[in-house]
Design a protein around this motif. Structure first.
Motif, PDB file in Angstrom:
ATOM      1  N   ARG A  12       0.798  -1.229   0.000  1.00 29.27           N
ATOM      2  CA  ARG A  12       0.000   0.000   0.000  1.00 29.27           C
ATOM      3  C   ARG A  12       0.826   1.272   0.000  1.00 29.27           C
ATOM      4  NH1 ARG A  12      -3.419  -2.219   4.553  1.00 29.27           N
ATOM      5  NH2 ARG A  12      -2.441  -0.513   5.629  1.00 29.27           N
ATOM      6  N   ARG A  13       2.141   1.162   0.039  1.00 30.26           N
ATOM      7  CA  ARG A  13       2.993   2.364   0.035  1.00 30.26           C
ATOM      8  C   ARG A  13       4.283   2.049  -0.695  1.00 30.26           C
ATOM      9  NH1 ARG A  13       4.698   1.787   6.320  1.00 30.26           N
ATOM     10  NH2 ARG A  13       4.748  -0.432   6.107  1.00 30.26           N
ATOM     11  N   ARG A  14       4.690   2.954  -1.561  1.00 29.58           N
ATOM     12  CA  ARG A  14       5.879   2.727  -2.371  1.00 29.58           C
ATOM     13  C   ARG A  14       7.127   3.321  -1.732  1.00 29.58           C
ATOM     14  NH1 ARG A  14       4.080   4.673  -8.043  1.00 29.58           N
ATOM     15  NH2 ARG A  14       3.281   6.347  -6.769  1.00 29.58           N
ATOM     16  N   ILE A  15       6.930   4.258  -0.828  1.00 28.57           N
ATOM     17  CA  ILE A  15       8.035   4.782  -0.022  1.00 28.57           C
ATOM     18  C   ILE A  15       7.680   4.517   1.435  1.00 28.57           C
ATOM     19  CG2 ILE A  15       9.251   6.845   0.764  1.00 28.57           C
ATOM     20  CD1 ILE A  15       9.133   7.933  -2.022  1.00 28.57           C
ATOM     21  N   VAL A  16       8.572   3.807   2.122  1.00 27.74           N
ATOM     22  CA  VAL A  16       8.333   3.432   3.514  1.00 27.74           C
ATOM     23  C   VAL A  16       9.433   4.057   4.373  1.00 27.74           C
ATOM     24  CG1 VAL A  16       8.137   1.523   5.140  1.00 27.74           C
ATOM     25  CG2 VAL A  16       7.301   1.246   2.777  1.00 27.74           C
ATOM     26  N   ASP A  17       9.042   4.869   5.331  1.00 30.44           N
ATOM     27  CA  ASP A  17       9.999   5.522   6.227  1.00 30.44           C
ATOM     28  C   ASP A  17      10.534   4.495   7.228  1.00 30.44           C
ATOM     29  OD1 ASP A  17      11.432   7.150   7.985  1.00 30.44           O
ATOM     30  OD2 ASP A  17       9.938   8.754   7.914  1.00 30.44           O
ATOM     31  N   LEU A  18      11.845   4.311   7.221  1.00 28.04           N
ATOM     32  CA  LEU A  18      12.512   3.354   8.108  1.00 28.04           C
ATOM     33  C   LEU A  18      13.256   4.035   9.254  1.00 28.04           C
ATOM     34  CD1 LEU A  18      14.168   1.160   5.315  1.00 28.04           C
ATOM     35  CD2 LEU A  18      12.011   0.715   6.514  1.00 28.04           C
ATOM     36  N   THR A  19      13.143   5.335   9.359  1.00 29.41           N
ATOM     37  CA  THR A  19      13.962   6.108  10.296  1.00 29.41           C
ATOM     38  C   THR A  19      13.783   5.647  11.742  1.00 29.41           C
ATOM     39  OG1 THR A  19      13.728   7.987   8.803  1.00 29.41           O
ATOM     40  CG2 THR A  19      14.653   8.435  10.967  1.00 29.41           C
ATOM     41  N   LEU A 114      12.730   3.229   2.342  1.00 34.32           N
ATOM     42  CA  LEU A 114      12.747   2.159   1.357  1.00 34.32           C
ATOM     43  C   LEU A 114      11.926   2.641   0.171  1.00 34.32           C
ATOM     44  CD1 LEU A 114      13.118  -0.828   0.416  1.00 34.32           C
ATOM     45  CD2 LEU A 114      11.045  -1.352   1.717  1.00 34.32           C
ATOM     46  N   VAL A 115      12.473   2.485  -1.046  1.00 30.77           N
ATOM     47  CA  VAL A 115      11.772   2.863  -2.273  1.00 30.77           C
ATOM     48  C   VAL A 115      11.500   1.589  -3.058  1.00 30.77           C
ATOM     49  CG1 VAL A 115      11.874   4.242  -4.391  1.00 30.77           C
ATOM     50  CG2 VAL A 115      12.984   5.086  -2.301  1.00 30.77           C
ATOM     51  N   ASP A 116      10.216   1.321  -3.306  1.00 32.97           N
ATOM     52  CA  ASP A 116       9.822   0.086  -3.976  1.00 32.97           C
ATOM     53  C   ASP A 116       8.663   0.362  -4.929  1.00 32.97           C
ATOM     54  OD1 ASP A 116       9.321  -2.504  -4.752  1.00 32.97           O
ATOM     55  OD2 ASP A 116       8.504  -3.133  -2.826  1.00 32.97           O
ATOM     56  N   LEU A 117       8.941   0.378  -6.215  1.00 30.59           N
ATOM     57  CA  LEU A 117       7.909   0.610  -7.220  1.00 30.59           C
ATOM     58  C   LEU A 117       7.342  -0.686  -7.777  1.00 30.59           C
ATOM     59  CD1 LEU A 117       9.637   3.485  -9.247  1.00 30.59           C
ATOM     60  CD2 LEU A 117       8.237   3.640  -7.187  1.00 30.59           C
ATOM     61  N   ASN A 118       7.881  -1.816  -7.346  1.00 23.96           N
ATOM     62  CA  ASN A 118       7.549  -3.123  -7.900  1.00 23.96           C
ATOM     63  C   ASN A 118       6.267  -3.679  -7.280  1.00 23.96           C
ATOM     64  OD1 ASN A 118       7.486  -5.737  -8.832  1.00 23.96           O
ATOM     65  ND2 ASN A 118       9.434  -6.337  -7.936  1.00 23.96           N
ATOM     66  N   SER A 119       5.198  -3.705  -8.053  1.00 19.94           N
ATOM     67  CA  SER A 119       3.931  -4.230  -7.538  1.00 19.94           C
ATOM     68  C   SER A 119       3.895  -5.757  -7.537  1.00 19.94           C
ATOM     69  CB  SER A 119       2.770  -3.694  -8.385  1.00 19.94           C
ATOM     70  OG  SER A 119       2.896  -4.129  -9.735  1.00 19.94           O
ATOM     71  N   ASP A 120       4.847  -6.408  -8.200  1.00 17.16           N
ATOM     72  CA  ASP A 120       4.872  -7.871  -8.272  1.00 17.16           C
ATOM     73  C   ASP A 120       5.321  -8.530  -6.969  1.00 17.16           C
ATOM     74  OD1 ASP A 120       4.040  -7.757 -10.885  1.00 17.16           O
ATOM     75  OD2 ASP A 120       6.016  -8.094 -11.747  1.00 17.16           O
ATOM     76  N   ASN A 121       6.076  -7.822  -6.142  1.00 15.21           N
ATOM     77  CA  ASN A 121       6.614  -8.416  -4.921  1.00 15.21           C
ATOM     78  C   ASN A 121       6.588  -7.400  -3.782  1.00 15.21           C
ATOM     79  OD1 ASN A 121       7.947  -9.852  -2.953  1.00 15.21           O
ATOM     80  ND2 ASN A 121       9.951  -9.657  -3.884  1.00 15.21           N
TER      81      ASN A 121
END
Length: 133
Positions: A12-19, A114-121
């Motif tokens: 549900r989110r393509r950028i996830v704050d890990l701070t 974390l930057v994740d544009l991949n909807s497959d995984n």
């Protein structure tokens, strides 16, 4: 070297704050370096300002640079999935942050994401590693 692995769902989110997770991990250490690494061929880690529009600007920029169409030789998966495999050339799979007194030395407006544009995984692992000074 001390290490820990985070399990992150990016459905549900393509950028996830890990701070917060990085701060918590560093809290049990003193001085050294914290490396944040994503062991995936289609995701990256960045240090950016979040919450003021920069995260959306990053997504918009990546979508312009890596359009979702059939131009890619890497053609399996969702349409434009080849773009996901180019992402780590632009958004590195790791960042290293200096730590002093158990606190990551991030700037006032810096967040580790974390930057994740991949909807497959959408199931991602992020490895935090600490090397003492």
């Amino acid at each position: 070297m001390d290490t820990d692995v985070l399990e992150i769902d990016t459905a549900r989110r393509r950028i996830v704050d890990l701070t917060d997770e990085v701060r918590s991990f560093c809290r049990t250490h003193q001085d050294g370096l914290c490396n944040v690494f994503v062991p995936h061929a289609t995701a990256g880690v960045a240090i950016i300002e979040t919450g003021a529009g920069s995260d959306d600007d990053l997504l918009d920029t990546l979508e312009r640079l890596l359009p979702r169409d059939d131009r890619y030789r890497h053609a399996h998966g969702a349409p434009g999935h080849g773009a996901d495999h180019v992402l780590p050339a632009l958004v590195s799979p790791s960042v290293t942050v200096p730590v002093q007194g158990g606190k990551p030395l991030l700037g006032t407006w810096q967040s580790v994401v974390l930057v994740d544009l991949n909807s497959d995984n959408p199931q991602r692992k992020v490895r935090l590693s600490f090397i003492g000074a």
